[in-house]
Design an enzyme around this catalytic site. Structure first.
Site, PDB file in Angstrom:
ATOM      1  N   ASP A 187       1.571   8.545   7.368  1.00  0.00           N
ATOM      2  CA  ASP A 187       2.486   7.443   6.722  1.00  0.00           C
ATOM      3  C   ASP A 187       2.406   7.771   5.142  1.00  0.00           C
ATOM      4  OD1 ASP A 187       3.604   5.133   5.269  1.00  0.00           O
ATOM      5  OD2 ASP A 187       2.040   3.976   5.835  1.00  0.00           O
ATOM      6  N   HIS A 194       8.313  -1.303   9.770  1.00  0.00           N
ATOM      7  CA  HIS A 194       8.631  -2.335   8.443  1.00  0.00           C
ATOM      8  C   HIS A 194       7.843  -1.907   7.228  1.00  0.00           C
ATOM      9  CE1 HIS A 194       4.835  -5.064   9.355  1.00  0.00           C
ATOM     10  NE2 HIS A 194       4.565  -3.843   9.458  1.00  0.00           N
ATOM     11  N   SER A 220       0.868  -0.953   0.017  1.00  0.00           N
ATOM     12  CA  SER A 220      -0.188   0.002  -0.098  1.00  0.00           C
ATOM     13  C   SER A 220       0.802   1.332  -0.142  1.00  0.00           C
ATOM     14  CB  SER A 220      -0.928  -0.073   1.114  1.00  0.00           C
ATOM     15  OG  SER A 220      -0.075   0.072   2.396  1.00  0.00           O
ATOM     16  N   LYS A 277       6.266  -0.456  14.382  1.00  0.00           N
ATOM     17  CA  LYS A 277       5.376  -1.702  14.189  1.00  0.00           C
ATOM     18  C   LYS A 277       6.242  -2.504  13.217  1.00  0.00           C
ATOM     19  CE  LYS A 277       2.718   0.741  10.137  1.00  0.00           C
ATOM     20  NZ  LYS A 277       1.631   0.590   9.659  1.00  0.00           N
ATOM     21  N   ASP A 279      -4.225   1.367  11.518  1.00  0.00           N
ATOM     22  CA  ASP A 279      -3.715   1.826  10.195  1.00  0.00           C
ATOM     23  C   ASP A 279      -4.716   1.618   9.114  1.00  0.00           C
ATOM     24  OD1 ASP A 279      -2.468   3.033   7.902  1.00  0.00           O
ATOM     25  OD2 ASP A 279      -0.991   1.412   7.942  1.00  0.00           O
ATOM     26  N   GLU A 289      -4.984  -2.248   8.978  1.00  0.00           N
ATOM     27  CA  GLU A 289      -4.146  -2.977  10.023  1.00  0.00           C
ATOM     28  C   GLU A 289      -4.840  -2.658  11.510  1.00  0.00           C
ATOM     29  OE1 GLU A 289       0.025  -1.394  10.089  1.00  0.00           O
ATOM     30  OE2 GLU A 289      -0.106  -1.773   7.768  1.00  0.00           O
ATOM     31  N   LYS A 336       9.668   5.365   7.474  1.00  0.00           N
ATOM     32  CA  LYS A 336      10.041   3.960   6.735  1.00  0.00           C
ATOM     33  C   LYS A 336      11.321   4.324   5.934  1.00  0.00           C
ATOM     34  CE  LYS A 336       5.353   2.180   6.026  1.00  0.00           C
ATOM     35  NZ  LYS A 336       4.068   2.165   5.270  1.00  0.00           N
ATOM     36  N   GLU A 395       1.269  -9.654   6.899  1.00  0.00           N
ATOM     37  CA  GLU A 395       2.232  -8.987   8.307  1.00  0.00           C
ATOM     38  C   GLU A 395       1.926 -10.147   9.082  1.00  0.00           C
ATOM     39  OE1 GLU A 395       1.718  -4.976   8.812  1.00  0.00           O
ATOM     40  OE2 GLU A 395       2.575  -4.298   6.968  1.00  0.00           O
ATOM     41  N   GLU A 411      -3.175   5.788  12.234  1.00  0.00           N
ATOM     42  CA  GLU A 411      -2.271   6.121  11.453  1.00  0.00           C
ATOM     43  C   GLU A 411      -3.054   6.089   9.923  1.00  0.00           C
ATOM     44  OE1 GLU A 411       0.950   3.028  10.768  1.00  0.00           O
ATOM     45  OE2 GLU A 411       0.897   3.384   8.818  1.00  0.00           O
ATOM     46  N   HIS A 464      -3.516  -5.844   2.195  1.00  0.00           N
ATOM     47  CA  HIS A 464      -2.384  -6.842   2.819  1.00  0.00           C
ATOM     48  C   HIS A 464      -3.488  -8.377   3.054  1.00  0.00           C
ATOM     49  CE1 HIS A 464       0.175  -3.650   4.546  1.00  0.00           C
ATOM     50  NE2 HIS A 464       0.201  -3.508   3.482  1.00  0.00           N
TER      51      HIS A 464
END
Ligand SMILES: C=C(OP(=O)(O)O)C(=O)O
Ligand SMILES: [Mg+2]
Length: 427
Positions: A314, A367, A43, A390, A244, A166, A339, A207, A287, A156
């Site tokens: 993000d 990550h 993403s 995270k 997230d 998330e 990131k 994840e 997030e 994801h």
């Protein structure tokens, strides 16, 4: 001088999704050696630095990274050999200047980052220091709250589960990192049982979090609260929830498309939904609650909820100082996600964190959904004292390697280690 770069070599390896990525090795004249693996997002924000892929459909469906590998082994190696690995700023600047494009389109951020990380690690090796100590100095002792992504949705989970990407748990009440890891693992296994007993799938997403099909996004919050309680912890006091939604992924023509619920809503309705959840659930961190260019929406979100929730950008900021500066000036958030591969060098990543700190913002290291077993971000988190990171569920080798590295760091620090706990979150 024994810290001079002697050899740089890159190769193509596979990441946790089975896609090619770049691995770089750096050797120094005095014998120090290091290796680094580059992560890859799914993403991804549209404003991120470029991840260079070959586009040759006959290999990995076009996803090969031989071009990026070639740039490391040729132009970058030629420019950097002989430079001092201790001068990270000069090494990173040399690559940025040689690339010469705003988003690292020439060499690829994946090429540049692999070298940047491997050079730092080789320098730490030459100094005979753990990476976190080399990067953070003698005072680095703040252990992060691990934000475990235990329920995966969105991109994801192939858009087969929740719209929101998330659902994380953060053991803020734990006394130290090792206990936080244990609590997180116990809640993860408790959620598996809650899902199994409820007749839901316990298959996992990218994840490592479970990816059940749910009727409403809020069902995930209810299931997680149950899992926390069944594991013997107090929601809110011991363990809190972070989200997230990665909402750029379902932002279409000015509206947020909550497909699983069959409704499209505007930014104000999203803010109202989060406000409601902040009342009902032990929810402390949000997030990417809104999309990457919905600046007006973010300002509203921060006005309404900035005093209650840590609001982390993000896709909005992409670890880029120009975008973070705009966020600070426009009062659009109160924290930034960090990131490495969104910006492409260690030096620029540290600058992003420092800019955030200067504005009294939080910084959460992250990550990517496609990972290698490289645990660089664990050391980076302690070095910069960000207080939270995270890195997925407490399962799957490429995720737990980061958590395990933090166990090693906490053991190394001994009585000097300080667990960030609830203070990690800026609100
Ligand atoms: C880790 C994330 O996902 P990805 O790496 O796919 O961007 C994220 O959105 O925060
Ligand atoms: Mg995100």
């Amino acid at each position: 001088m024994y810290t001079k770069i002697e050899r740089i070599h890159a190769r193509e390896i596979l990441d946790s999704r089975g896609n090619p990525t770049v691995e770089v090795e750096v050797s120094l004249v005095g014998g120090a050696f290091a290796r680094a693996g580059v992560p890859s997002g799914a993403s991804t924000g549209v404003h991120e630095a470029l991840e260079l892929r070959d586009g040759d459909k006959s290999r990995y469906g076009g996803k090969g990274v031989k071009k990026a590998v070639g740039h490391v082994n040729n132009e970058i190696a030629a420019a950097l050999i002989g430079m001092d690995a201790l001068d990270q700023g000069a090494v990173d600047r040399a690559m940025i200047e040689l690339d010469g494009t705003p988003h690292k389109e020439k060499f690829g951020a994946n090429a540049i980052l692999g070298v940047s990380m491997a050079v730092a690690r080789a320098a730490a090796d030459a100094c005979d220091l753990p990476l976190f100590r080399y990067l953070g100095g003698a005072a680095a002792n703040r252990m992060p709250v691990p934000m475990f992504n235990i329920l995966n949705g969105g991109a994801h989970a192939n858009w087969q589960g929740t719209d929101l990407q998330e659902f994380m748990i953060a053991p803020v009440g734990a006394p130290n990192f090792a206990e936080a890891l244990r609590w997180g693992s116990e809640v993860y296994h408790s959620l598996k049982k809650v899902l199994k007993d409820g007749g839901y799938s316990t298959g996992v997403g990218d994840e490592g979090g479970f990816a059940p099909v749910l009727k409403r996004n809020s069902d995930a919050m209810d299931l997680i609260v149950q899992a926390i309680e069944k594991a013997g912890y107090r929601p809110g006091d011991d363990v809190v929830i972070a989200l997230d939604p990665a909402s750029s992924g379902f932002y279409e023509d000015g509206l947020y498309n909550l497909r699983t619920e069959g409704r499209k809503v505007d930014a104000a309705e999203m803010v109202a939904m989060y406000a409601d959840w902040a009342k009902k659930y032990p929810f402390l961190v949000l997030e990417d609650g809104l999309a990457e260019d919905d600046w007006e929406g973010w300002k509203l979100l921060n006005r309404e909820l900035g005093g209650k929730l840590e609001l982390v950008g993000d896709d909005l900021f992409v670890t880029n100082v120009e975008r973070i500066q705009r966020g600070i000036e426009e009062n659009a958030a109160n924290a930034v996600l960090i990131k490495l591969n969104q910006i492409g060098t260690l030096t620029e990543t540290v600058a992003a964190v420092q800019l955030a700190y200067g504005a009294n913002w939080g910084a959460m290291v992250s990550h990517r959904s496609g990972e290698t077993v490289d645990s660089f971000i664990a050391d980076l988190t302690v070095a910069l004292g960000t207080g939270h990171l995270k890195t997925g569920a407490p399962c799957r080798a490429e995720r737990v390697e980061k958590y395990n590295q933090l166990m090693r760091i906490e053991e190394y620090l001994g009585a000097s280690a300080v667990y960030a706990g609830r203070k990690a979150f800026v609100r």
